[in-house]
Design an enzyme around this catalytic site. Structure first.
Site, PDB file in Angstrom:
ATOM      1  N   GLN A 116    -106.783  47.932  -9.334  1.00  0.00           N
ATOM      2  CA  GLN A 116    -105.878  46.847  -9.737  1.00  0.00           C
ATOM      3  C   GLN A 116    -105.511  46.965 -11.212  1.00  0.00           C
ATOM      4  O   GLN A 116    -106.261  47.495 -12.017  1.00  0.00           O
ATOM      5  CB  GLN A 116    -106.532  45.498  -9.443  1.00  0.00           C
ATOM      6  CG  GLN A 116    -106.627  45.196  -7.957  1.00  0.00           C
ATOM      7  CD  GLN A 116    -107.353  43.897  -7.639  1.00  0.00           C
ATOM      8  OE1 GLN A 116    -107.742  43.155  -8.541  1.00  0.00           O
ATOM      9  NE2 GLN A 116    -107.549  43.620  -6.363  1.00  0.00           N
ATOM     10  N   GLY A 117    -104.311  46.452 -11.534  1.00  0.00           N
ATOM     11  CA  GLY A 117    -103.841  46.486 -12.910  1.00  0.00           C
ATOM     12  C   GLY A 117    -103.231  47.810 -13.323  1.00  0.00           C
ATOM     13  O   GLY A 117    -102.961  48.026 -14.517  1.00  0.00           O
ATOM     14  N   GLY A 125    -100.416  49.157 -11.600  1.00  0.00           N
ATOM     15  CA  GLY A 125     -99.034  49.244 -11.133  1.00  0.00           C
ATOM     16  C   GLY A 125     -98.862  49.675  -9.693  1.00  0.00           C
ATOM     17  O   GLY A 125     -97.729  49.868  -9.233  1.00  0.00           O
ATOM     18  N   GLY A 182     -99.353  47.934  -6.924  1.00  0.00           N
ATOM     19  CA  GLY A 182     -98.696  46.911  -6.115  1.00  0.00           C
ATOM     20  C   GLY A 182     -97.186  47.015  -6.196  1.00  0.00           C
ATOM     21  O   GLY A 182     -96.487  46.919  -5.176  1.00  0.00           O
ATOM     22  N   GLU A 237     -94.880  36.126   4.343  1.00  0.00           N
ATOM     23  CA  GLU A 237     -95.543  34.997   4.982  1.00  0.00           C
ATOM     24  C   GLU A 237     -96.480  34.307   3.998  1.00  0.00           C
ATOM     25  O   GLU A 237     -97.439  34.908   3.522  1.00  0.00           O
ATOM     26  CB  GLU A 237     -96.343  35.495   6.192  1.00  0.00           C
ATOM     27  CG  GLU A 237     -97.121  34.421   6.916  1.00  0.00           C
ATOM     28  CD  GLU A 237     -97.969  34.979   8.031  1.00  0.00           C
ATOM     29  OE1 GLU A 237     -98.827  34.246   8.546  1.00  0.00           O
ATOM     30  OE2 GLU A 237     -97.779  36.157   8.397  1.00  0.00           O
TER      31      GLU A 237
END
Length: 431
Positions: free
Chosen positions: A259-260, A262, A264, A287
């Site tokens: 995580q952190g 990039g 995503g 959703e």
């Protein structure tokens, strides 16, 4: 008269108050001892993605859940153990699993009338069959990681610079349920949802309307190229009359060690590009998106839309237009609601907020959208006037107090602007 409890020394007493004191001391002693057998399950649960044998004993490779209430209750506490450690170790690629429970002491060793929580049983409810509880067997599974290859079709390759390791290469694949071994792999992968998404639930992967997108890191081990699981996304394709589909993002998770960095944004961009290439797709939604997902989506969609003609700087100050909504829909499968947020972000970037007139125009444009729910409440109140008793009407009128509306609207506006500025700053750093 004789009073005593377990290891409490026997005491002879002759009056009722003394008996009460002895009994109370005994209860307090027992409560304090029992409290020593409570553990925070977020701290007790130890997760790993193991690449090398030495990772198993390396505490720096351990990470912990953000949530454990779906398994261990709202208080996220396990009772019955001292020094509890719940080990869920996964091989980095195929996610073959080692599950062990360790502790220094168990409550039944001190109080034979008290039962500990069923720690193992609760984990077994979510971890699919096929895991091992033996460290040697896990080492054998780790040796087979060289045979693991990413599932499905390669959609995108990108690199990330690491201060420690230099340039690292990542791949995004679209997997099919027909890929040999994928369904079993997905069962292991989705167990992470329980620890990192607050209201997570498992899906029926056999439904052919599901699409699966996976992120992997390529790395070297003893001269061989191996793959580590980084994260994934599931998307459900809803039918839209008469001949369209609406892909809806259901779950998205980048595992904590990555995580952190990039990933995503890379994943969401790749997924959008994939669906944009399909003529039958009407638009892409999500959703029940979390705040963090909405911010990520804003960032990605702004990157896409800033190159569209209808979103050019000379048109932003004219207001949100039908052309913007149509071009975003036709070219990028972005619905009108999301396109409107993109417009506001780009307009803020193009607005000189030190210019009072420009700042006021932007503020009114955003507040006009934010005021929509308040106007809806006013209309509903008007309809209710005839059926409400006088005291109920007064109550609703109080809720619609004009001053309160203005205060809430200003608060919402300031929050929106703060979020938009973060998006603009992030875009600027990647320009």
């Amino acid at each position: 008269m004789l009073a005593g409890c377990h290891s409490t020394p026997c005491v002879y007493v002759t009056d009722g108050s003394a008996v009460e004191r002895v009994l109370m001391d005994s209860v307090i002693f027992k409560v304090k001892k029992l409290a020593e057998y409570k553990c925070d399950t977020n701290e007790a649960l130890c997760l790993k993605l193991v690449r090398f044998p030495e990772d198993v004993e390396d505490d720096s490779t351990t990470f912990h859940p953000e949530y454990s209430h779906q398994i261990y209750g709202d208080d996220e506490v396990a009772f019955g153990y001292k020094g509890l450690q719940i080990q869920l170790f996964y091989t980095a690629g195929n996610l073959s699993t080692l599950f062990k429970v360790k502790y220094s002491s168990k409550v039944t060793e001190v109080f034979d009338c008290v039962e500990p929580d069923d720690i193992e049983g609760k984990i077994r409810e979510i971890v699919p069959a096929g895991f091992t509880c033996n460290a040697d067997d896990f080492s054998s599974l780790l040796e087979k990681e060289a045979n693991f290859k990413p599932f499905g079709t390669l959609l995108h390759t990108y690199t990330v610079h690491s201060e420690e390791a230099g340039e690292l290469t990542y791949q995004i694949h679209k997997a099919e349920v027909t890929c040999p071994g994928f369904l079993e792999y997905h069962e292991r992968l989705q167990t992470f949802l329980m620890w990192f998404i607050e209201t997570a639930s498992f899906i029926d992967a056999d439904d052919d309307r599901w699409d699966f997108f996976l992120v992997f890191e390529k790395y070297n081990k003893d001269g061989e190229t191996l793959y580590a699981t980084v994260g994934y996304m599931t998307v459900y394709n809803y039918y839209v009359y008469p001949d369209k589909t609406r892909p809806r993002v259901s779950q998205m998770l980048i595992l904590p060690p990555f995580q952190g960095e990039g990933h995503g944004a890379q994943l969401l961009e790749a997924v959008h590009r994939f669906y944009c290439s399909l003529p039958k797709v009407q638009d892409i939604t999500a959703e029940d998106p979390s705040d963090s997902y909405v911010k990520l989506r804003d960032f990605v969609l702004v990157k896409f839309c800033q190159g569209l003609q209808s979103f050019s700087a000379d048109k932003l100050h004219l207001g949100f237009s039908a052309d913007m909504a149509k071009e975003a829909q036709d070219k990028l499968k972005i619905n009108k609601k999301h396109a409107r947020r993109v417009y506001e972000i780009l307009r803020l970037r193009a607005t000189d907020m030190s210019d009072e007139e420009q700042a006021r125009a932007f503020r009114l444009e955003v507040k006009k959208r934010l005021f929509g729910p308040y106007r809806k409440n006013q209309r509903e109140l008007t309809k209710m006037r005839k059926c409400l008793r006088p005291e109920e009407l007064v109550s609703h009128m109080d809720q619609m107090d004009t001053q309160t509306q203005h205060e809430e609207l200003e608060k919402s506006y300031q929050g929106v602007v703060e979020d938009y500025r973060r998006i603009i700053e992030r875009i600027a750093t990647q320009a």
